[in-house]
Design a protein around this motif. Structure first.
Motif, PDB file in Angstrom:
ATOM      1  N   UNK A 179       0.850  -1.202   0.000  1.00 36.00           N
ATOM      2  CA  UNK A 179       0.000   0.000   0.000  1.00 36.00           C
ATOM      3  C   UNK A 179       0.883   1.249   0.000  1.00 36.00           C
ATOM      4  N   UNK A 180       0.552   2.219  -0.840  1.00 32.75           N
ATOM      5  CA  UNK A 180       1.297   3.470  -0.872  1.00 32.75           C
ATOM      6  C   UNK A 180       0.721   4.454   0.148  1.00 32.75           C
ATOM      7  N   UNK A 181       1.617   5.106   0.887  1.00 36.52           N
ATOM      8  CA  UNK A 181       1.220   6.072   1.908  1.00 36.52           C
ATOM      9  C   UNK A 181       1.867   7.427   1.639  1.00 36.52           C
ATOM     10  N   UNK A 182       1.140   8.462   1.999  1.00 31.16           N
ATOM     11  CA  UNK A 182       1.656   9.827   1.929  1.00 31.16           C
ATOM     12  C   UNK A 182       2.187  10.224   3.302  1.00 31.16           C
ATOM     13  N   UNK A 190       2.066  22.621  12.526  1.00 33.04           N
ATOM     14  CA  UNK A 190       3.209  22.023  13.217  1.00 33.04           C
ATOM     15  C   UNK A 190       3.005  20.521  13.459  1.00 33.04           C
ATOM     16  N   UNK A 191       2.620  19.835  12.374  1.00 31.70           N
ATOM     17  CA  UNK A 191       2.344  18.410  12.478  1.00 31.70           C
ATOM     18  C   UNK A 191       2.960  17.654  11.293  1.00 31.70           C
ATOM     19  N   UNK A 192       3.156  16.360  11.512  1.00 28.34           N
ATOM     20  CA  UNK A 192       3.505  15.407  10.455  1.00 28.34           C
ATOM     21  C   UNK A 192       2.344  14.430  10.367  1.00 28.34           C
ATOM     22  N   UNK A 193       1.915  14.117   9.155  1.00 31.16           N
ATOM     23  CA  UNK A 193       0.740  13.272   8.938  1.00 31.16           C
ATOM     24  C   UNK A 193       1.106  12.115   8.023  1.00 31.16           C
ATOM     25  N   UNK A 194       0.638  10.925   8.367  1.00 30.07           N
ATOM     26  CA  UNK A 194       0.691   9.779   7.462  1.00 30.07           C
ATOM     27  C   UNK A 194      -0.729   9.497   7.014  1.00 30.07           C
ATOM     28  N   UNK A 195      -0.937   9.410   5.695  1.00 28.19           N
ATOM     29  CA  UNK A 195      -2.289   9.201   5.182  1.00 28.19           C
ATOM     30  C   UNK A 195      -2.247   8.340   3.936  1.00 28.19           C
ATOM     31  N   UNK A 196      -3.429   7.982   3.452  1.00 29.52           N
ATOM     32  CA  UNK A 196      -3.570   7.158   2.263  1.00 29.52           C
ATOM     33  C   UNK A 196      -4.732   7.709   1.450  1.00 29.52           C
ATOM     34  N   UNK A 197      -4.649   7.549   0.144  1.00 30.57           N
ATOM     35  CA  UNK A 197      -5.769   7.923  -0.709  1.00 30.57           C
ATOM     36  C   UNK A 197      -6.678   6.718  -0.876  1.00 30.57           C
ATOM     37  N   UNK A 198      -7.967   6.896  -0.611  1.00 39.07           N
ATOM     38  CA  UNK A 198      -8.943   5.835  -0.765  1.00 39.07           C
ATOM     39  C   UNK A 198      -9.224   5.613  -2.254  1.00 39.07           C
ATOM     40  N   UNK A 199      -9.902   4.508  -2.622  1.00 38.76           N
ATOM     41  CA  UNK A 199     -10.215   4.273  -4.039  1.00 38.76           C
ATOM     42  C   UNK A 199     -10.976   5.411  -4.711  1.00 38.76           C
ATOM     43  N   UNK A 200     -11.779   6.154  -3.934  1.00 37.88           N
ATOM     44  CA  UNK A 200     -12.478   7.301  -4.517  1.00 37.88           C
ATOM     45  C   UNK A 200     -11.660   8.585  -4.398  1.00 37.88           C
TER      46      UNK A 200
END
Length: 265
Positions: A179-182, A190-200
């Motif tokens: 899975x690819x993550x951003x 002042x934050x770091x975020x890990x996220x993913x794009x859903x199929x939509x």
């Protein structure tokens, strides 16, 4: 008043022999133009006028003859920049670099959605499918998406990240367990975020973090302003506090703090 804004010559940046501070040009642009006014600088030097105009929602055009200054202007500008006196018609693509590192500059590449106007473009990442993610920081009063995704032809596929408005900076992509993550940095929140794009093609956050309490180097959150993430081969990653206190923070693959080093030099 203008003398105080301009400062001494030793306080200027050195990309151009007569480069003016951004605060000086900010006063001029805000006093002499309206939002969405076109700002034209026919002797743009290293592009400071274009940078300030863009930060305040004004489209801009610059012209520069000197090759060294033109390269700096091209690197920092997303607006049209006509480089070199032999080509003021803009008919040829400007060239920067030399040898094996020579590049054509395709200004105004990518067709933005009507809801987005470029601010400072700080990060670019490409996913496995070849889609190009560009993250920008626009200080306009009305929030807009901070991340725009293009296909290789420059057509907009989607945009998202309105919550990162005015703070958009680093963006990196890594594949983990198929899975690819951003990994995203926001210098204002002042934050770091890990996220993913859903199929939509909607963003789904996995986690977000502020500064590491365990490091013992921060007394308040305002001392932390993360700019970029770098990946380690063991699945961990590093966070650079580039706009805050200038530390590097190491985390393991579970986003647990490992160590901190650096600081202001």
């Amino acid at each position: 008043f203008w003398g105080r804004v301009h400062g001494k010559s030793a306080e200027r940046r050195h990309a151009h022999h007569n480069q003016l501070p951004e605060a000086y040009l900010e006063r001029v642009i805000l006093a002499c133009s309206k939002p969405d006014s076109l700002v034209v600088d026919p002797f743009c030097g290293s592009g400071t006028t274009l940078t300030v105009a863009r930060a305040h929602g004004r489209p801009s055009i610059g012209v520069e003859q000197a090759a060294a200054s033109a390269a700096v202007a091209a690197a920092g500008s997303v607006g049209p920049t006509i480089l070199g006196a032999e080509n003021k018609s803009g008919s040829k693509l400007p060239i920067v670099g030399s040898g094996d590192h020579t590049y054509e500059c395709h200004h105004n590449w990518g067709r933005l959605p009507d809801t987005v106007r470029w601010g400072e473009t700080h990060g670019v990442a490409i996913d496995e499918a070849g889609l190009i993610y560009i993250k920008h920081r626009n200080r306009a009063e009305m929030p807009m998406d901070a991340i725009v995704v293009f296909d290789p032809n420059g057509d907009c596929v989607t945009s998202f990240g309105k919550e990162y408005h005015a703070g958009g900076h680093g963006i990196d992509i890594r594949k983990e367990n198929g899975q690819e993550y951003l990994y995203l940095c926001d210098v204002t929140k002042r934050i770091v975020v890990k996220s993913v794009l859903t199929p939509d093609r909607k963003e789904e956050q996995i986690w977000k973090m502020s500064y590491p309490f365990e490091a013992g180097v921060y007394q308040k959150v305002s001392q932390f302003s993360p700019t970029n993430v770098a990946f380690a081969p063991d699945g961990g990653f590093y966070v650079a506090d580039g706009y805050g206190s200038h530390y590097i923070h190491q985390y393991d693959r579970g986003a647990r703090w490992v160590r901190t080093w650096g600081g202001a030099g």
